[in-house]
Design a protein around this motif. Structure first.
Motif, PDB file in Angstrom:
ATOM      1  N   ARG A  53      10.623 -31.789 -19.619  1.00 13.99           N
ATOM      2  CA  ARG A  53      11.127 -30.432 -19.464  1.00 13.99           C
ATOM      3  C   ARG A  53      11.264 -30.055 -17.995  1.00 13.99           C
ATOM      4  O   ARG A  53      10.604 -30.636 -17.125  1.00 13.99           O
ATOM      5  CB  ARG A  53      10.159 -29.436 -20.115  1.00 13.99           C
ATOM      6  CG  ARG A  53      10.536 -28.980 -21.525  1.00 13.99           C
ATOM      7  CD  ARG A  53      10.314 -30.033 -22.547  1.00 13.99           C
ATOM      8  NE  ARG A  53      10.501 -29.505 -23.918  1.00 13.99           N
ATOM      9  CZ  ARG A  53      10.310 -30.225 -24.994  1.00 13.99           C
ATOM     10  NH1 ARG A  53       9.918 -31.487 -24.906  1.00 13.99           N
ATOM     11  NH2 ARG A  53      10.512 -29.704 -26.193  1.00 13.99           N
ATOM     12  N   THR A  54      12.104 -29.054 -17.750  1.00 13.54           N
ATOM     13  CA  THR A  54      12.193 -28.435 -16.435  1.00 13.54           C
ATOM     14  C   THR A  54      11.167 -27.306 -16.380  1.00 13.54           C
ATOM     15  O   THR A  54      11.126 -26.454 -17.260  1.00 13.54           O
ATOM     16  CB  THR A  54      13.602 -27.883 -16.199  1.00 13.54           C
ATOM     17  OG1 THR A  54      14.543 -28.978 -16.187  1.00 13.54           O
ATOM     18  CG2 THR A  54      13.688 -27.145 -14.864  1.00 13.54           C
ATOM     19  N   PHE A  55      10.333 -27.317 -15.329  1.00 11.34           N
ATOM     20  CA  PHE A  55       9.261 -26.327 -15.210  1.00 11.34           C
ATOM     21  C   PHE A  55       9.784 -25.018 -14.626  1.00 11.34           C
ATOM     22  O   PHE A  55      10.487 -25.007 -13.614  1.00 11.34           O
ATOM     23  CB  PHE A  55       8.148 -26.866 -14.304  1.00 11.34           C
ATOM     24  CG  PHE A  55       7.214 -27.845 -14.973  1.00 11.34           C
ATOM     25  CD1 PHE A  55       7.680 -28.806 -15.863  1.00 11.34           C
ATOM     26  CD2 PHE A  55       5.862 -27.816 -14.693  1.00 11.34           C
ATOM     27  CE1 PHE A  55       6.820 -29.713 -16.476  1.00 11.34           C
ATOM     28  CE2 PHE A  55       4.988 -28.722 -15.293  1.00 11.34           C
ATOM     29  CZ  PHE A  55       5.457 -29.663 -16.190  1.00 11.34           C
ATOM     30  N   LEU A  56       9.421 -23.911 -15.266  1.00  8.34           N
ATOM     31  CA  LEU A  56       9.690 -22.567 -14.771  1.00  8.34           C
ATOM     32  C   LEU A  56       8.340 -21.977 -14.398  1.00  8.34           C
ATOM     33  O   LEU A  56       7.499 -21.728 -15.269  1.00  8.34           O
ATOM     34  CB  LEU A  56      10.372 -21.728 -15.848  1.00  8.34           C
ATOM     35  CG  LEU A  56      11.667 -22.302 -16.435  1.00  8.34           C
ATOM     36  CD1 LEU A  56      12.188 -21.419 -17.554  1.00  8.34           C
ATOM     37  CD2 LEU A  56      12.727 -22.466 -15.348  1.00  8.34           C
ATOM     38  N   ILE A  57       8.122 -21.733 -13.112  1.00 12.55           N
ATOM     39  CA  ILE A  57       6.777 -21.481 -12.596  1.00 12.55           C
ATOM     40  C   ILE A  57       6.609 -20.013 -12.192  1.00 12.55           C
ATOM     41  O   ILE A  57       7.186 -19.550 -11.212  1.00 12.55           O
ATOM     42  CB  ILE A  57       6.484 -22.395 -11.394  1.00 12.55           C
ATOM     43  CG1 ILE A  57       6.750 -23.858 -11.760  1.00 12.55           C
ATOM     44  CG2 ILE A  57       5.032 -22.213 -10.937  1.00 12.55           C
ATOM     45  CD1 ILE A  57       6.691 -24.812 -10.580  1.00 12.55           C
ATOM     46  N   GLY A  58       5.798 -19.302 -12.959  1.00 16.31           N
ATOM     47  CA  GLY A  58       5.467 -17.929 -12.636  1.00 16.31           C
ATOM     48  C   GLY A  58       4.310 -17.845 -11.654  1.00 16.31           C
ATOM     49  O   GLY A  58       3.955 -18.831 -10.996  1.00 16.31           O
ATOM     50  N   ILE A  59       3.716 -16.676 -11.559  1.00 19.39           N
ATOM     51  CA  ILE A  59       2.651 -16.422 -10.577  1.00 19.39           C
ATOM     52  C   ILE A  59       1.299 -16.798 -11.171  1.00 19.39           C
ATOM     53  O   ILE A  59       0.693 -17.791 -10.798  1.00 19.39           O
ATOM     54  CB  ILE A  59       2.697 -14.945 -10.137  1.00 19.39           C
ATOM     55  CG1 ILE A  59       4.045 -14.655  -9.464  1.00 19.39           C
ATOM     56  CG2 ILE A  59       1.536 -14.634  -9.181  1.00 19.39           C
ATOM     57  CD1 ILE A  59       4.347 -13.169  -9.295  1.00 19.39           C
ATOM     58  N   ASN A  60       0.805 -15.999 -12.078  1.00 16.07           N
ATOM     59  CA  ASN A  60      -0.346 -16.324 -12.923  1.00 16.07           C
ATOM     60  C   ASN A  60      -0.326 -15.359 -14.111  1.00 16.07           C
ATOM     61  O   ASN A  60       0.263 -14.273 -14.026  1.00 16.07           O
ATOM     62  CB  ASN A  60      -1.685 -16.284 -12.181  1.00 16.07           C
ATOM     63  CG  ASN A  60      -1.888 -15.096 -11.274  1.00 16.07           C
ATOM     64  OD1 ASN A  60      -2.009 -15.233 -10.053  1.00 16.07           O
ATOM     65  ND2 ASN A  60      -1.954 -13.908 -11.840  1.00 16.07           N
ATOM     66  N   PRO A  61      -0.885 -15.740 -15.247  1.00 15.26           N
ATOM     67  CA  PRO A  61      -0.784 -14.912 -16.458  1.00 15.26           C
ATOM     68  C   PRO A  61      -1.358 -13.516 -16.265  1.00 15.26           C
ATOM     69  O   PRO A  61      -2.332 -13.323 -15.529  1.00 15.26           O
ATOM     70  CB  PRO A  61      -1.604 -15.700 -17.488  1.00 15.26           C
ATOM     71  CG  PRO A  61      -1.592 -17.110 -16.992  1.00 15.26           C
ATOM     72  CD  PRO A  61      -1.596 -17.005 -15.499  1.00 15.26           C
ATOM     73  N   GLY A  62      -0.743 -12.541 -16.946  1.00 16.82           N
ATOM     74  CA  GLY A  62      -1.222 -11.164 -16.915  1.00 16.82           C
ATOM     75  C   GLY A  62      -2.003 -10.815 -18.172  1.00 16.82           C
ATOM     76  O   GLY A  62      -2.001 -11.556 -19.157  1.00 16.82           O
ATOM     77  N   ARG A  63      -2.646  -9.667 -18.149  1.00 20.53           N
ATOM     78  CA  ARG A  63      -3.527  -9.257 -19.252  1.00 20.53           C
ATOM     79  C   ARG A  63      -2.824  -9.153 -20.593  1.00 20.53           C
ATOM     80  O   ARG A  63      -3.414  -9.460 -21.633  1.00 20.53           O
ATOM     81  CB  ARG A  63      -4.147  -7.889 -18.929  1.00 20.53           C
ATOM     82  CG  ARG A  63      -5.157  -7.885 -17.802  1.00 20.53           C
ATOM     83  CD  ARG A  63      -5.585  -6.450 -17.496  1.00 20.53           C
ATOM     84  NE  ARG A  63      -4.478  -5.653 -16.998  1.00 20.53           N
ATOM     85  CZ  ARG A  63      -4.404  -4.327 -17.091  1.00 20.53           C
ATOM     86  NH1 ARG A  63      -5.356  -3.657 -17.733  1.00 20.53           N
ATOM     87  NH2 ARG A  63      -3.390  -3.669 -16.576  1.00 20.53           N
ATOM     88  N   PHE A  64      -1.559  -8.700 -20.593  1.00 24.44           N
ATOM     89  CA  PHE A  64      -0.891  -8.398 -21.851  1.00 24.44           C
ATOM     90  C   PHE A  64       0.083  -9.491 -22.296  1.00 24.44           C
ATOM     91  O   PHE A  64       0.702  -9.367 -23.350  1.00 24.44           O
ATOM     92  CB  PHE A  64      -0.157  -7.059 -21.743  1.00 24.44           C
ATOM     93  CG  PHE A  64      -1.060  -5.924 -21.333  1.00 24.44           C
ATOM     94  CD1 PHE A  64      -2.271  -5.716 -21.966  1.00 24.44           C
ATOM     95  CD2 PHE A  64      -0.703  -5.084 -20.286  1.00 24.44           C
ATOM     96  CE1 PHE A  64      -3.111  -4.681 -21.585  1.00 24.44           C
ATOM     97  CE2 PHE A  64      -1.537  -4.042 -19.905  1.00 24.44           C
ATOM     98  CZ  PHE A  64      -2.753  -3.839 -20.545  1.00 24.44           C
ATOM     99  N   GLY A  65       0.250 -10.541 -21.490  1.00 20.29           N
ATOM    100  CA  GLY A  65       1.126 -11.646 -21.853  1.00 20.29           C
ATOM    101  C   GLY A  65       0.318 -12.901 -22.102  1.00 20.29           C
ATOM    102  O   GLY A  65      -0.470 -12.986 -23.040  1.00 20.29           O
ATOM    103  N   GLY A  66       0.512 -13.895 -21.220  1.00 21.78           N
ATOM    104  CA  GLY A  66      -0.194 -15.165 -21.375  1.00 21.78           C
ATOM    105  C   GLY A  66      -1.700 -15.043 -21.286  1.00 21.78           C
ATOM    106  O   GLY A  66      -2.425 -15.873 -21.860  1.00 21.78           O
ATOM    107  N   GLY A  67      -2.182 -14.025 -20.588  1.00 23.53           N
ATOM    108  CA  GLY A  67      -3.622 -13.822 -20.501  1.00 23.53           C
ATOM    109  C   GLY A  67      -4.219 -13.343 -21.807  1.00 23.53           C
ATOM    110  O   GLY A  67      -5.439 -13.345 -21.975  1.00 23.53           O
TER     111      GLY A  67
END
Length: 228
Positions: A53-67
């Motif tokens: 896959r091609t990586f799409l790189i965010g900052i770091n997870p937030g409380r209401f999403g990936g966190g």
């Protein structure tokens, strides 16, 4: 092992960074049985193959999403309503997640999109301070404490099957850091910037369709069967 099996195993065994600045707390949803079940369902549905896959790189997870869900840029509401993965998590919308799944629809929907792309973050775990989201670059001491941890965790993820070109979700501090980070650690051949989903939703909402078009034009060439 398939890409999805590798991801699930990675998140079940992920290391938690140590020796962080005072007051910084780590968002770690993976000790929840429900989150383990949700991530298994998601990754085995969309990544049950051995394609890179091609990586799409965010900052770091937030409380209401990936966190919360354990799945980058995917909040509990999207997870249930858009991906039909029921959950008992707090059904709050997260701005980035709302943009991401509108963009995914413009690129053919989740099945087609995730055939080609993998969302991650510079730091795979998120942070809070005083109950608010904290980006890795918001505190210089935090950024420095995380350097080797983040490099090691990105290398582990590249072993799933990563392409040599990646994208930064963020055209300001995230891409600036990532380019230097990549130069130091030699992770990708090139990292290209895209505007951050939250920035779009918070500051450029009237131009939403325009930015979805930017993503579509930029990412479609990395989807071999996009026009089929």
């Amino acid at each position: 092992m398939t890409f999805g099996e590798k991801i699930f195993k990675y998140y079940q065994q992920i290391n938690v960074p140590q020796d962080l600045p005072t007051g910084v707390e780590v968002l770690y949803p993976f000790d929840s049985t429900e989150v383990a079940d949700l991530t298994r369902s998601f990754y085995m549905r969309y990544f049950n193959d051995k394609r890179p896959r091609t990586f799409l790189i965010g900052i770091n997870p937030g409380r209401f999403g990936g966190g919360s869900t354990g799945i980058p840029f995917t909040d509990p509401k999207i997870l249930e309503e858009k991906l039909q993965i029921p959950n008992t998590l707090d059904k709050r919308h997260e701005l980035s997640s709302r943009f991401v799944y509108q963009m995914i629809d413009a690129l053919g929907g989740p099945e087609k999109f995730y055939d080609s792309f993998y969302f991650t973050s510079v730091c795979p775990l998120g942070f809070v301070r005083d109950g608010k989201n904290l980006n890795y670059y918001d505190d210089k001491a935090l950024e420095e404490a995380l350097e080797e941890y983040m490099a090691g965790e990105m290398r582990k993820q590249l072993d799933f099957g990563g392409n040599e070109i990646a994208f930064s979700l963020g055209m300001g501090k995230n891409i600036k850091f990532l380019k230097e980070f990549n130069r130091r650690h030699n992770l990708f051949k090139e990292i290209r910037p895209l505007p951050h989903p939250r920035w779009i939703m918070q500051y450029r909402l009237k131009r939403l369709d325009e930015f979805i078009g930017v993503y579509r034009e930029t990412l479609a060439p990395f989807m071999p069967d996009f026009h089929k």
